[in-house]
Scaffold this active site. Structure first.
Site, short mmCIF file in Angstrom:
data_model
loop_
_atom_site.label_atom_id
_atom_site.label_comp_id
_atom_site.label_asym_id
_atom_site.label_seq_id
_atom_site.Cartn_x
_atom_site.Cartn_y
_atom_site.Cartn_z
N ASP A 140 0.85 -1.20 0.00
CA ASP A 140 0.00 0.00 0.00
C ASP A 140 0.88 1.25 0.00
O ASP A 140 2.09 1.17 0.22
CB ASP A 140 -0.90 -0.04 1.25
CG ASP A 140 -1.97 1.04 1.21
OD1 ASP A 140 -2.30 1.53 0.12
OD2 ASP A 140 -2.47 1.40 2.30
N GLU A 173 2.73 4.96 -4.04
CA GLU A 173 2.80 5.92 -5.18
C GLU A 173 4.16 6.59 -5.26
O GLU A 173 4.56 6.93 -6.37
CB GLU A 173 1.69 6.97 -5.04
CG GLU A 173 0.30 6.41 -5.18
CD GLU A 173 -0.13 5.56 -4.00
OE1 GLU A 173 0.35 5.84 -2.88
OE2 GLU A 173 -0.90 4.61 -4.18
N ASP A 232 -8.81 3.72 -2.52
CA ASP A 232 -9.82 4.19 -1.58
C ASP A 232 -11.05 4.78 -2.27
O ASP A 232 -11.20 5.99 -2.38
CB ASP A 232 -9.20 5.22 -0.64
CG ASP A 232 -8.06 4.60 0.15
OD1 ASP A 232 -7.98 3.35 0.20
OD2 ASP A 232 -7.26 5.36 0.72
C1 GLC Z 1 -4.79 3.31 2.61
C2 GLC Z 1 -5.28 2.09 1.84
C3 GLC Z 1 -6.42 1.44 2.60
C4 GLC Z 1 -5.93 1.05 3.99
C5 GLC Z 1 -5.42 2.28 4.72
C6 GLC Z 1 -4.79 1.94 6.07
O1 GLC Z 1 -5.78 4.29 2.66
O2 GLC Z 1 -5.66 2.42 0.54
O3 GLC Z 1 -6.88 0.31 1.91
O4 GLC Z 1 -6.96 0.46 4.71
O5 GLC Z 1 -4.45 2.94 3.94
O6 GLC Z 1 -3.72 1.11 5.92
#
Ligand code: GLC
Length: 662
Positions: free
Chosen positions: A291, A294, A369
């Site tokens: 995650d 980017e 998200d």
């Molecule tokens: C980011 C991710 C999401 C995750 C959050 C906390 O927003 O896209 O899926 O739950 O971080 O880790």
């Protein structure tokens, strides 16, 4: 590479159906553009400007946002039913003008090391085959990855994880995977476990495993700056982090506070990062979820790395501007390599939010998200179709939506769509209404259960589509235009799609509605719930009450189905070829099977249906390949026609008729 041609920087060239003047593509009148990776608007991109620069967008992205987490500067061009592709290869910023400024030209802005390739057609399938030969193919997933998956930011401790898993089994709702978001870590330090909340991860994971669950954990690239934290110290001492223009360690704030960021452009850093995954694999974690890659930064809010940050690259230094869009793919590559080395007999399972063209080799992509809005349920359809046309076939959106509060009807309708995604996971944000399948009570729980059971039935069909994708690059969830490029009505069919080539799905994406318009392209289509056969091309008004999404199957085309298992580790007692009988066309399909993980033997069978007046002749080929599945095959005929069953000569009007196929 056959059918892949590099475009020269200067001079007039014609390559297949495409004409170039340097990197300017000349547009014949009527040529139309598609793909461009992860996009929020509809399928068609003609007359738009497309920006390729990965960002962590603010919550509630809409069709007015162009670039999101992933950048794939690939365009599928269609003209008079013939396809070719153009791939603009550069991992820094790219902007494409797809006949917006000038209807006669497609232009590109990027830095000097841009390479441009034409992928010859003439079909979209040929283009995707060539594009994925160049950028890499989707690996075979482990079979469990096709099951239903449940996530939440966060299941806060081991007891909560156990109770979520127990609810699935107690309520007989299929589920294969439970996710641990950032709160499983010690102060959000990547590759650690919280001692208080997860004191015995190996014990937890082993007991869930006995119940048929896998556990996937999140990883973020930001490494907490902390002298007593081994990952930070070894990274710093190895010179593995990105640097400022002045040669200092580049630091910014993410979940753990101040962090340093691995320079994934350096192969030694990828190797080091990959090895850190032993903390997870030792505990039995089945896969990782990359995650914030980017990469996302908190200062300034929702920003990314400054463009002058230096990636030392192990000898080949580059600025962040030059490699920005590749950061996510390189992190996913490091994760995949790590899992492959740590567990050579298991197929790695990696999810990524960000990436560049070719991400499909390393990870599946989930679209980040989204929000629990009906608009985002609609948006999911073109978004996944655009990704599929851009080489990223293994994808999914958060079912139920991430931000904001879901409700029962939205969750039920979203699940009716979600089960047809290559990656089917329900996930939601901290502070939002809980949205596990039972969260809103009845009738929603039963509706979600029935849909997830249908997902489990489709596993053999889906697995075969994954194998086709792995071999040829063909998208799994695909736009109608992929199979019907000579039918321009399909070019704007944003809100319906094909799953493989035999199933057409047209989800309901508004509350309180039971009917919707559906376009059925050429062919004969049977309605999943009633067996009624409709000849395409046709515009129809479908009745799709809750629990009966508008799903159509090519008639006389056998579909391999499992019984509705609770998880993919259960051994089915049989596999059923379901044939929706109707029309006069014949149909065939194949079935790919193997042990579901590892790299052992496989087998393929082909089922064929032929119509000869009232006679429906079903033939199943022998197995090619040495894998022998542990269950027999049956065939089930569904329909309303009077047909004759070959062996017995008996004539009957079928409603549902089953017999052994083997
Ligand atoms: C980011 C991710 C999401 C995750 C959050 C906390 O927003 O896209 O899926 O739950 O971080 O880790």
């Amino acid at each position: 590479m056959d059918g892949v041609v590099r475009v020269e920087r200067a001079g007039r060239q014609s390559i297949g159906d495409a004409e170039f003047d340097g990197f300017v593509k000349l547009r014949p009148e009527g040529e139309r553009y598609f793909a461009c990776g992860e996009r929020t608007a509809g399928l068609e991109k003609t007359g738009t400007r497309q920006v390729f620069w990965n960002v962590d967008p603010p919550a509630g992205h809409t069709a007015s946002f162009n670039n999101l987490y992933t950048s794939i500067p690939f365009v599928l061009c269609l003209h008079e039913g013939r396809a070719h592709g153009v791939f603009y290869d550069h991992p820094g910023r790219i902007e494409l003008d797809l006949a917006k400024a000038d209807p006669g030209r497609v232009t590109v802005e990027a830095s000097d090391d841009l390479k441009v390739y034409v992928l010859l057609g003439p079909t979209p399938a040929a283009v995707l085959e060539r594009y994925t030969a160049l950028t890499g193919r989707t690996p075979m997933p482990p079979l469990w990855a096709l099951g239903n998956q449940q996530s939440r930011w966060s299941y806060m401790d081991a007891d909560e994880v156990r109770s979520i898993a127990a609810e699935f089994r107690a309520r007989s709702i299929p589920c294969d995977v439970v996710y641990l978001d950032i709160d499983h870590m010690d102060g959000y330090r990547v590759f650690t476990w919280s001692d208080e909340r997860f004191p015995d991860p190996a014990g937890l994971i082993a007991s869930l495993r006995e119940d048929g669950f896998r556990v996937v954990t999140i990883t973020d690239p930001g490494v907490k700056v902390d002298e007593s934290y081994d990952v930070y110290v070894t990274g710093r001492d190895g010179g593995f982090f990105c640097l400022t223009a002045d040669g200092e360690e580049y630091q910014n704030v993410v979940w753990p506070g101040m962090c340093a960021f691995p320079d994934f452009t350096n192969p030694a850093v990828r190797e080091w990062w990959g090895a850190q995954h032993s903390v997870l694999t030792d505990a039995g974690v089945a896969g990782v979820w990359c995650d914030m890659n980017e990469p996302a930064m908190f200062v300034p809010r929702q920003s990314t790395m400054p463009e002058d940050v230096v990636h030392p690259g192990g000898g080949r230094a580059r600025t962040h501007a030059e490699v920005h869009n590749a950061y996510g793919s390189l992190m996913a590559e490091a994760a995949r390599g790590g899992l492959a080395r740590l567990r050579p007999d298991a197929r790695p399972f990696v999810i990524s939010r960000a990436g560049y063209a070719g991400l499909q080799q390393h990870a599946l992509q989930w679209t980040g998200d989204n929000s629990s809005w009906w608009e985002h349920l609609w948006m999911s359809m073109p978004q996944l179709q655009n990704l599929g046309l851009s080489g990223i076939a293994w994808s999914g959106v958060d079912v139920g939506g991430f931000f904001g509060d879901c409700d029962g009807e939205l969750l039920a309708r979203w699940t009716e769509f979600g089960i047809f995604q290559p990656f089917c996971r329900n996930h939601s944000a901290m502070g939002t209404a809980r949205q596990e399948p039972w969260a809103f009570g009845e009738p929603w729980e039963s509706l979600c259960r029935a849909m997830l059971e249908l997902r489990m039935q489709l596993v053999p069909y889906l697995y075969t589509a994954f194998e086709e994708c792995h071999r040829t690059g063909a998208p799994i969830l695909r736009p109608l235009l992929f199979d019907h490029p000579d039918d321009p009505v399909t070019y704007t069919a944003d809100d319906e799609f094909l799953l493989g080539s035999s199933i057409l799905v047209a989800p309901i994406t508004r509350p309180g509605i039971e009917h919707r318009y559906v376009y059925l392209p050429a062919g004969s289509w049977a309605h999943w719930w009633t067996g009624e056969v409709i000849e395409g091309p046709a515009h129809i008004l479908a009745h799709a009450p809750l629990g009966q999404p508008a799903v159509y199957v090519r008639s006389n085309t056998p579909l391999p189905l499992y019984p509705a298992l609770q998880h993919t580790g259960e051994v089915p007692d049989s596999l059923t070829w379901r044939v929706f009988v109707g029309g006069s066309a014949s149909g065939s399909s194949s079935l790919y099977e193997d042990a579901g993980d590892g790299y052992g033997p496989s087998c393929r069978r082909t089922a064929h249906v032929e119509r000869d007046g009232e006679l429906v002749r079903f033939t199943l080929s022998g197995r090619e390949g040495s894998y022998v599945p542990p269950y027999p095959s049956l065939v089930e005929f569904v329909g309303h026609e009077r047909v004759e069953v070959e062996e017995t000569g008996q004539a009957l009007v079928i409603e549902r008729f089953m017999k052994n196929a083997d």
